[in-house]
Scaffold this active site. Structure first.
Site, short mmCIF file in Angstrom:
data_model
loop_
_atom_site.label_atom_id
_atom_site.label_comp_id
_atom_site.label_asym_id
_atom_site.label_seq_id
_atom_site.Cartn_x
_atom_site.Cartn_y
_atom_site.Cartn_z
N GLY A 148 -9.82 -12.47 -32.77
CA GLY A 148 -10.83 -12.92 -33.89
C GLY A 148 -12.28 -12.59 -33.51
N CYS A 149 -12.96 -12.58 -34.58
CA CYS A 149 -14.63 -12.02 -34.33
C CYS A 149 -15.26 -13.17 -33.68
CB CYS A 149 -15.12 -11.63 -35.41
SG CYS A 149 -15.01 -12.69 -37.06
N ASN A 150 -15.01 -14.42 -34.22
CA ASN A 150 -15.86 -15.52 -33.59
C ASN A 150 -15.29 -15.62 -32.14
OD1 ASN A 150 -16.82 -15.95 -36.09
ND2 ASN A 150 -15.26 -17.64 -36.61
N ALA A 151 -13.96 -15.51 -31.86
CA ALA A 151 -13.24 -15.60 -30.44
C ALA A 151 -13.88 -14.44 -29.75
CB ALA A 151 -11.94 -15.53 -30.50
N THR A 153 -16.89 -13.11 -30.01
CA THR A 153 -18.29 -13.71 -29.37
C THR A 153 -18.25 -14.54 -28.47
OG1 THR A 153 -18.56 -13.06 -31.71
CG2 THR A 153 -20.75 -13.72 -30.70
#
Length: 342
Positions: A148-151, A153
């Site tokens: 995931g993109c949040n994960a 980062t």
């Protein structure tokens, strides 16, 4: 050597980003594009900014002739990806950009995504796609599960610190701001201009955001004990970008030194001089992640700030980086384009 590539879900934002990156890749050739809802259309009509490229007409994924295709990027929604990927030929290498193979425990997937795992027999061969930490496994993999993109980062901001034991594990707070493209291209009322612009809001509050499943899995395995971060994402009226701010206990100089050591040889991870913090402007449209560390006025506390582009380093750029490894290419091929500023 030229590698023939297919993209499933080519009419979404991550599909378009894959094509933008592959356009300058020295050894990738796009052989097939699928988007069942827009089958029969040309990419120039779906994404006019790509009209200068000579691309195949969109088809349904069932119509693709897989003979001669080396790797498939699957940019489909979760649940759909599992159902499609289990039907793809075994000779094919696959990079999945969805959530469907990120969580190693099928029960954890069912918990966070609300439906049973539809390809349990394939989960064991999936390699978690955070390139910098799973590089050797990715080289040998047939199926890579993009993060995931949040994960991604949050992990760039915290993994070296957990691994090196320079922060406390019981009081990690992760505050994250993300652009609207992270929600995908499908029509949603809360993403209309009149609903989103001139404001911001928290979502997934109180430990309900799905990417917490990845944090739990990865941080707990890394630490050898249960780690639960306090995480709140916020939606900002910007098109792309993620800014993560982590509040941690530990000596700021030691934290900065841990990053400098961990990321010294990483081509896409830039550690800023101590005391400086990044902006999403500085990574826009690129595969770079910038990380800064600042000491807090409270002794023994520090602030870590990480910025990346959710569509590039957070998704499609990461996918190309992984595909390069899987196909024996230079890891940075097609990915060294500079950020777009202003």
């Amino acid at each position: 050597m030229t590698h023939k590539i297919a993209i499933l879900g080519a009419s979404g934002y991550t599909g378009a980003e894959l094509l933008r990156l592959i356009a300058t890749h020295p050894s990738f050739e796009v052989a097939a594009l699928a988007a069942n809802s827009k089958a029969g259309m040309e990419m120039a009509d779906v994404f006019p900014h790509l009209r200068h490229l000579d691309l195949p007409t969109l088809v349904t994924w069932e119509e693709i002739d897989w003979n001669g295709i080396d790797l498939c990027f699957c940019a489909l929604p979760h649940k759909t990806s599992q159902e499609v990927i289990r039907e793809l030929p075994r000779h094919l290498k696959i990079v999945d950009l969805s959530a469907d193979f990120r969580l190693r425990d099928p029960e954890a997937y069912a918990l966070w995504y609300g439906n049973p795992h539809a390809a349990v027999e394939m989960q064991g061969e999936a390699v978690y796609g955070l390139t910098e930490f799973y590089r050797e496994k990715i080289r040998a993999a047939r199926l890579v599960a993009g993060t995931g993109c949040n994960a991604a980062t949050g992990q760039f901001a915290l993994r070296p610190l957990i691994e090196r034991g320079v922060i406390g594990l019981g009081d990690i707070i992760l505050d994250l701001k993300c652009g609207v493209s992270g929600a995908g291209r499908s029509l949603k009322e809360n993403l209309l201009h009149a609903e989103l612009s001139e404001g911001t809001n928290a979502y997934g509050v109180g430990g309900t955001h799905r990417h917490l499943g990845e944090f739990d899995q990865e941080f707990t395995e890394l630490a050898g004990r249960e780690v639960r971060v306090q995480f709140t994402p916020h939606l900002l009226p910007m098109n792309r970008g993620i800014l993560a701010t982590a509040y941690v206990s530990g000596e700021a100089e030691a934290i900065h030194a841990a990053f400098a050591e961990a990321y010294a040889d990483e081509p896409f991870l830039e550690v800023l001089p101590f005391g400086q913090t990044p902006s999403t402007h500085h990574v826009r449209g690129s595969n770079f992640c910038h990380i800064g560390v600042v000491g807090d006025r409270i002794a023994g506390r520090a602030i870590v700030v990480a910025a990346l582009d959710n569509l590039t380093k957070g998704s499609s750029g990461q996918a190309v980086q992984n595909a390069n490894l899987m196909l024996g290419e230079d890891e940075t091929a097609g990915l060294m384009l500079a950020p777009c500023f202003p």
